[in-house]
Design an enzyme around this catalytic site. Structure first.
Site, PDB file in Angstrom:
ATOM      1  CG  ASP A 111      40.855  40.635  47.026  1.00 34.42           C
ATOM      2  OD1 ASP A 111      41.640  40.706  46.058  1.00 34.42           O
ATOM      3  OD2 ASP A 111      40.317  41.634  47.530  1.00 34.42           O
ATOM      4  CG  ASN A 139      38.932  39.657  37.719  1.00 36.51           C
ATOM      5  OD1 ASN A 139      38.641  38.632  38.345  1.00 36.51           O
ATOM      6  ND2 ASN A 139      39.264  40.785  38.343  1.00 36.51           N
TER       7      ASN A 139
END
Ligand code: FPP
Length: 247
Positions: free
Chosen positions: A21, A69
């Site tokens: 991330d 996503n």
């Protein structure tokens, strides 16, 4: 500190999983577009994979693209898919050199055809590699995984092949994407966020969690070694008391 030399290679986590991330924030900090964060994230992937293989980790799973996503702007999704295809093509020699087998988990059917083909090709070519298994979580969501495993178990019951009384943890586990892999023992998340984000919910039941503020594009094997060193200094009790473990 040189954490690599401090690691006990006899007590490595059997399976390390990483939530990569911070690519977007890294790019923003440099005044670049988000996609540049992902591009630079590939360097971190390469170094982490080589570092894990170097010390003898057997399973490494990377969260490359989640079911959520898909909701990102189309240009970012397209760029990530292109990056994935080019990385798979470019990294094949590194995977072969390091004797690494590639696997993928997730709803792969909805990946663009070109990506699916490239993935299949690299998985096929690396099938016989033995040193480490690199697992890419692509279009992956743990709730999806558990739902489809439950459906398969329900079908077996409906077909009379399985009695509800015989359903145990193994039954479900056998229908997960990760069937046959060891449970995750160390889960790393970069970028300072303290969340699991629908990643391997079943498989991390007893994992040690390690959070680092480092943004993914800056993550290197030395950071992986530090996380493993930290893991090796945790007391893993699995519900028992500290005294029970010592006796
Ligand atoms: C999270 O950062 C990262 C991703 C959604 C994608 C990860 C992909 C790569 C590292 C590159 C390709 C991977 C492989 C395996 C070749 P973010 O965009 O959520 O960052 P932010 O939270 O700072 O916005």
């Amino acid at each position: 500190m040189d954490f690599k030399s401090l690691i006990d290679t006899e007590k490595l986590p059997a399976h390390v999983a990483v939530i990569m991330d911070g690519n977007g924030r890294w790019a923003k900090n440099q005044g670049l577009k988000r996609v540049m964060g992902h591009k630079n994230g590939v360097k971190a992937v390469r170094d982490t994979v080589e570092g894990a293989a170097e010390i003898g980790v057997k399973y490494l799973t990377l969260y490359a693209f989640s079911t959520e996503n898909w909701k990102r702007p189309k240009y970012e999704v397209d760029a990530l898919m292109r990056l994935l295809i080019s990385s798979l093509r470019d990294e094949l020699p590194t995977l072969m050199k390091n004797d690494i087998r590639l696997k993928a988990i997730g709803n792969l059917e909805i990946l663009p055809e070109k990506g699916r083909k490239q993935l299949q090709e690299v998985m096929q070519k690396t099938e016989g590699n033995k040193h480490m298994t690199l697992v890419l979580a692509l279009s992956y969501g743990a709730k999806d995984e558990l739902t489809q495993a439950t459906k398969k178990v329900a079908e077996l019951v409906l077909e009379g092949k399985l009695m509800p009384k015989d359903i145990g943890p193994d039954t479900l586990e056998n229908h997960l994407y990760t069937s046959g892999m060891p449970d995750v023992e160390l889960l790393i998340r970069t970028s300072g966020e303290h969340r699991i984000s629908n990643f391997l919910l079943w498989q991390i039941a007893y994992a040690e969690l390690y959070f680092t503020p480092i943004l993914w594009p800056d993550f290197r094997r030395a950071n992986l070694f530090e996380a493993i060193y930290d893991y090796q200094h945790r007391e893993r009790r699995f519900g028992k008391t500290s005294e029970q473990l010592k006796s």
